[in-house]
Design a protein around this motif. Structure first.
Motif, PDB file in Angstrom:
ATOM      1  N   ALA A   1       0.834  -1.210   0.000  1.00 53.46           N
ATOM      2  CA  ALA A   1       0.000   0.000   0.000  1.00 53.46           C
ATOM      3  C   ALA A   1       0.867   1.259   0.000  1.00 53.46           C
ATOM      4  CB  ALA A   1      -0.941  -0.008   1.200  1.00 53.46           C
ATOM      5  N   VAL A   2       1.906   1.262   0.801  1.00 59.39           N
ATOM      6  CA  VAL A   2       2.813   2.416   0.863  1.00 59.39           C
ATOM      7  C   VAL A   2       3.518   2.611  -0.484  1.00 59.39           C
ATOM      8  CG1 VAL A   2       4.923   3.305   1.931  1.00 59.39           C
ATOM      9  CG2 VAL A   2       3.130   2.306   3.353  1.00 59.39           C
ATOM     10  N   ALA A   3       3.988   1.515  -1.083  1.00 59.34           N
ATOM     11  CA  ALA A   3       4.683   1.604  -2.372  1.00 59.34           C
ATOM     12  C   ALA A   3       3.737   2.087  -3.471  1.00 59.34           C
ATOM     13  CB  ALA A   3       5.287   0.250  -2.740  1.00 59.34           C
ATOM     14  N   GLU A   4       2.485   1.616  -3.463  1.00 57.25           N
ATOM     15  CA  GLU A   4       1.510   2.087  -4.455  1.00 57.25           C
ATOM     16  C   GLU A   4       1.241   3.578  -4.285  1.00 57.25           C
ATOM     17  OE1 GLU A   4      -1.194  -1.840  -5.452  1.00 57.25           O
ATOM     18  OE2 GLU A   4      -1.867  -0.504  -3.853  1.00 57.25           O
TER      19      GLU A   4
ATOM     20  N   PHE B   1       9.746   3.015  -7.647  1.00 57.22           N
ATOM     21  CA  PHE B   1       8.532   2.620  -6.937  1.00 57.22           C
ATOM     22  C   PHE B   1       7.775   1.526  -7.692  1.00 57.22           C
ATOM     23  CE2 PHE B   1       8.642   7.185  -5.254  1.00 57.22           C
ATOM     24  CZ  PHE B   1       9.378   6.820  -4.150  1.00 57.22           C
ATOM     25  N   SER B   2       7.789   1.596  -9.010  1.00 58.51           N
ATOM     26  CA  SER B   2       7.134   0.569  -9.815  1.00 58.51           C
ATOM     27  C   SER B   2       7.810  -0.784  -9.606  1.00 58.51           C
ATOM     28  CB  SER B   2       7.183   0.963 -11.297  1.00 58.51           C
ATOM     29  OG  SER B   2       6.573  -0.024 -12.083  1.00 58.51           O
ATOM     30  N   GLY B   3       9.135  -0.790  -9.568  1.00 55.20           N
ATOM     31  CA  GLY B   3       9.871  -2.025  -9.303  1.00 55.20           C
ATOM     32  C   GLY B   3       9.568  -2.579  -7.926  1.00 55.20           C
ATOM     33  N   LEU B   4       9.441  -1.697  -6.958  1.00 51.02           N
ATOM     34  CA  LEU B   4       9.110  -2.122  -5.595  1.00 51.02           C
ATOM     35  C   LEU B   4       7.712  -2.738  -5.542  1.00 51.02           C
ATOM     36  CD1 LEU B   4       9.858  -2.309  -2.623  1.00 51.02           C
ATOM     37  CD2 LEU B   4       9.110   0.057  -2.347  1.00 51.02           C
ATOM     38  N   VAL B   5       6.764  -2.113  -6.208  1.00 52.94           N
ATOM     39  CA  VAL B   5       5.401  -2.651  -6.253  1.00 52.94           C
ATOM     40  C   VAL B   5       5.412  -4.036  -6.894  1.00 52.94           C
ATOM     41  CG1 VAL B   5       3.125  -2.382  -7.350  1.00 52.94           C
ATOM     42  CG2 VAL B   5       4.194  -0.433  -6.205  1.00 52.94           C
ATOM     43  N   GLU B   6       6.080  -4.170  -8.032  1.00 54.83           N
ATOM     44  CA  GLU B   6       6.144  -5.464  -8.723  1.00 54.83           C
ATOM     45  C   GLU B   6       6.780  -6.534  -7.845  1.00 54.83           C
ATOM     46  OE1 GLU B   6       8.030  -5.023 -12.547  1.00 54.83           O
ATOM     47  OE2 GLU B   6       6.727  -3.352 -13.073  1.00 54.83           O
TER      48      GLU B   6
END
Length: 85
Positions: free
Chosen positions: A45-48, A69-74
């Protein structure tokens, strides 16, 4: 547990349920009994949120942060999916 922790937990659960709606019962059960899983949900949720906010960053760092951030979400989505089996 304070209201901030509860809010973070609910926000994390919502983020994961949005991505894996067909697994909602499993997700809810796992979130009740597995603190590590709850943490992953909250991190997602934080990463999104950070990814969504990246558009507001100065242009010179925007793309780099968006990619980060996109890499973290993935990565978190993959980890959650693996945990769900």
């Amino acid at each position: 547990m304070n209201s901030h922790e509860l809010g973070g937990r609910e926000h994390g659960l919502t983020a994961v349920l949005r991505r894996f709606p067909a697994r909602s019962l499993q997700i809810k059960e796992l979130s009740i009994r597995d603190e590590s899983f709850r943490g992953m949900c909250e991190d997602l949720a934080v990463a999104e949120n950070a990814l969504a906010a990246a558009d507001q960053l100065p242009v010179q760092v925007r793309e780099e942060r968006r990619a980060e951030f996109s890499g973290l979400v993935e990565s978190l989505v993959a980890e959650i999916e693996q945990t769900l089996g």
